[in-house]
Scaffold this active site. Structure first.
Site, mmCIF file in Angstrom:
data_model
loop_
_atom_site.group_PDB
_atom_site.id
_atom_site.type_symbol
_atom_site.label_atom_id
_atom_site.label_comp_id
_atom_site.label_asym_id
_atom_site.label_seq_id
_atom_site.Cartn_x
_atom_site.Cartn_y
_atom_site.Cartn_z
ATOM 1 N N GLU A 1 10.103 12.464 54.587
ATOM 2 C CA GLU A 1 10.098 13.910 54.222
ATOM 3 C C GLU A 1 9.263 14.785 54.680
ATOM 4 O O GLU A 1 8.753 15.545 53.997
ATOM 5 C CB GLU A 1 10.342 13.922 52.756
ATOM 6 C CG GLU A 1 11.512 13.208 52.205
ATOM 7 C CD GLU A 1 11.695 13.240 50.679
ATOM 8 O OE1 GLU A 1 10.894 14.001 50.034
ATOM 9 O OE2 GLU A 1 12.226 12.285 49.948
ATOM 10 N N GLU B 1 18.988 5.564 51.053
ATOM 11 C CA GLU B 1 18.782 5.786 49.519
ATOM 12 C C GLU B 1 19.988 6.411 49.045
ATOM 13 O O GLU B 1 20.284 7.392 48.265
ATOM 14 C CB GLU B 1 17.701 6.990 49.157
ATOM 15 C CG GLU B 1 16.422 6.409 49.894
ATOM 16 C CD GLU B 1 15.383 7.702 49.587
ATOM 17 O OE1 GLU B 1 15.520 8.630 48.974
ATOM 18 O OE2 GLU B 1 14.038 7.710 50.228
HETATM 19 O O1 9MR Z 1 13.699 7.523 42.454
HETATM 20 C C1 9MR Z 1 12.485 8.030 42.561
HETATM 21 C C2 9MR Z 1 12.090 8.425 41.115
HETATM 22 O O2 9MR Z 1 12.224 7.176 39.995
HETATM 23 C C3 9MR Z 1 10.773 8.883 41.127
HETATM 24 O O3 9MR Z 1 10.603 9.551 39.645
HETATM 25 C C4 9MR Z 1 10.761 10.112 42.342
HETATM 26 C C5 9MR Z 1 9.596 10.795 42.285
HETATM 27 O O4 9MR Z 1 9.148 11.380 43.214
HETATM 28 O O5 9MR Z 1 11.237 9.562 43.441
HETATM 29 C C6 9MR Z 1 12.392 9.029 43.664
HETATM 30 O O6 9MR Z 1 12.703 8.512 44.959
HETATM 31 C C7 9MR Z 1 12.651 9.605 45.744
HETATM 32 C C8 9MR Z 1 12.526 8.815 47.221
HETATM 33 O O7 9MR Z 1 10.918 8.209 46.917
HETATM 34 C C9 9MR Z 1 12.318 9.729 48.335
HETATM 35 N N1 9MR Z 1 13.465 10.407 48.609
HETATM 36 C C10 9MR Z 1 14.034 11.177 47.238
HETATM 37 C C11 9MR Z 1 13.984 9.929 46.027
HETATM 38 C C12 9MR Z 1 14.753 10.779 44.855
HETATM 39 O O8 9MR Z 1 13.706 11.982 44.445
#
Ligand code: 9MR
Length: 371
Positions: free
Chosen positions: A160, A265
């Site tokens: 990102e 994802e």
């Molecule tokens: O699914 C993840 C969630 O449990 C966390 O709280 C969150 C914190 O930033 O991150 C989520 O995963 C993210 C991923 O690492 C990067 N892309 C977006 C995903 C959804 O937020």
């Protein structure tokens, strides 16, 4: 008062019941067709794994995961805040467990993620000097990528780094290390992990403006003679509004750069939302309409979700020469981050399996697409 004898027979009966239930759960899991098998000649099928799943706290869940998926990405445990909590302290316990989990169940692991502006260790906030940020950046990549080289398949090296308009996001890394930090991250990862595939990962990078920025970023890495093996399109989309045309153009354009293309994802949100993407800091206020399906998903939405997943997988199959992996962001609806974002405590239904790991209509559509 119960006699000792009756206590013994009661516990035996209870144990029997538990055994039957467990066997039935296992048998049930076995009776569901396997996605990893269905797509074995096409692309990998992945899932995000949380702590409980990595620790194998529930044997039935483990069995279910091993039957359905052949790739996995840790949902959180390899992020810098968790794996590198203090300046000179790393915590590899769960990541090591994940590697073992992968070996045991023939599941390939994608490391997520080396450099991301979010979920950074607390100590980063106190650092103001450019030199210290550079030291963190270098040591972190060397140590973490180095430890798992040859043990995991791949890394999301940078996650990102782009804004929606395709410009570089103003992160601590951009501000302290300058425009070339992404190339630098890949260079360091290449040195530390020569046997590991290296990817760039983002959301909305199928959208034309962000995609153009992403292509420019990739070309810059390639022009520097640094290795990049693939690009991840996260795929956090909304039911009835999946951008199929942009997705197809993106597969073709990223593929033309010689890269593997992955959907990293995947989930399809069914609840009301007034913006697109997966910017974790973005929130929405709850109101009377924001959590409409607490008692179940209406059939019309269920069918639309199934149709969207079917069309997506048909598209992935059409381009299976370029698409190497499709990873769902969670095993089942109950585990999805979308139950708590951008509004806390909603009941969401974005995946192929329901809260009891039972296949939804979307699962059967995806399976039929594989035939
Ligand atoms: O699914 C993840 C969630 O449990 C966390 O709280 C969150 C914190 O930033 O991150 C989520 O995963 C993210 C991923 O690492 C990067 N892309 C977006 C995903 C959804 O937020």
């Amino acid at each position: 008062m119960l006699s000792n004898k009756s206590i013994t027979s009661l516990s035996t009966a209870l144990l029997l019941l538990i055994n039957v239930a467990t066997e039935q759960g296992g048998a049930l899991a076995q009776s569901i067709p396997s996605l990893r098998d269905a797509f074995k000649n096409d692309f990998g099928i992945g899932t995000a794994l949380n702590n409980a799943q990595i620790e194998e706290r529930d044997p039935q869940t483990t069995e279910f995961i091993a039957r359905q998926f052949n790739m996995a990405t840790p949902e959180n445990i390899m992020k810098s805040a968790l794996i590198h909590p203090k300046w000179d302290t790393y915590n590899f316990e769960l990541a090591d467990k994940l590697v073992e989990f992968g070996k045991k169940h023939k599941i390939k692991i994608n490391g997520h993620t080396l450099i991301w502006h979010s979920q950074l260790p607390m100590f980063i906030r106190g650092i103001k000097s450019q030199d210290s940020i550079r030291t963190f950046f270098t040591d972190h990549i060397k140590t973490v990528a180095g430890r798992y080289d040859g043990k995991i398949l791949s890394w999301d090296v940078v996650n990102e780094a782009l804004n929606e308009d395709g410009t570089m996001r103003k992160t601590v890394f951009l501000q302290q290390l300058g425009d070339d930090y992404v190339t630098e991250a890949f260079r360091l990862a290449q040195q530390a992990a020569p046997k590991t595939e290296l990817y760039y990962n983002d959301y909305n990078n199928e959208q034309p403006a962000k995609r153009a920025g992403c292509i420019a970023l990739i070309k810059k890495i390639q022009a520097a003679g640094v290795r990049i093996d693939g690009v991840g399109i996260q795929g956090h989309w909304h039911v009835g509004n999946v951008p199929f045309k942009d997705i197809e153009e993106s597969i073709v354009q990223y593929g033309a750069l010689g890269l593997k293309v992955m959907f990293t994802e995947l989930d399809i949100e069914v609840l009301p939302r007034n913006f697109q993407g997966a910017e974790v800091s973005q929130r929405m206020t709850a109101n009377a309409e924001s959590n409409p399906y607490t008692n179940g998903l209406p059939d019309t939405v269920q069918q639309q979700l199934a149709a969207d997943y079917e069309a997506l997988f048909k598209l992935f199959l059409k381009h299976k020469d370029k698409v190497t992996r499709v990873t769902f962001w969670g095993v089942n609806d109950g585990q999805s981050w979308l139950n708590n974002w951008p509004v806390r405590g909603r009941t969401n239904y974005p995946l192929l399996f329901d809260r009891n790991n039972q296949p939804k209509p979307a699962f059967y559509k995806v399976l039929a697409a594989s035939k």
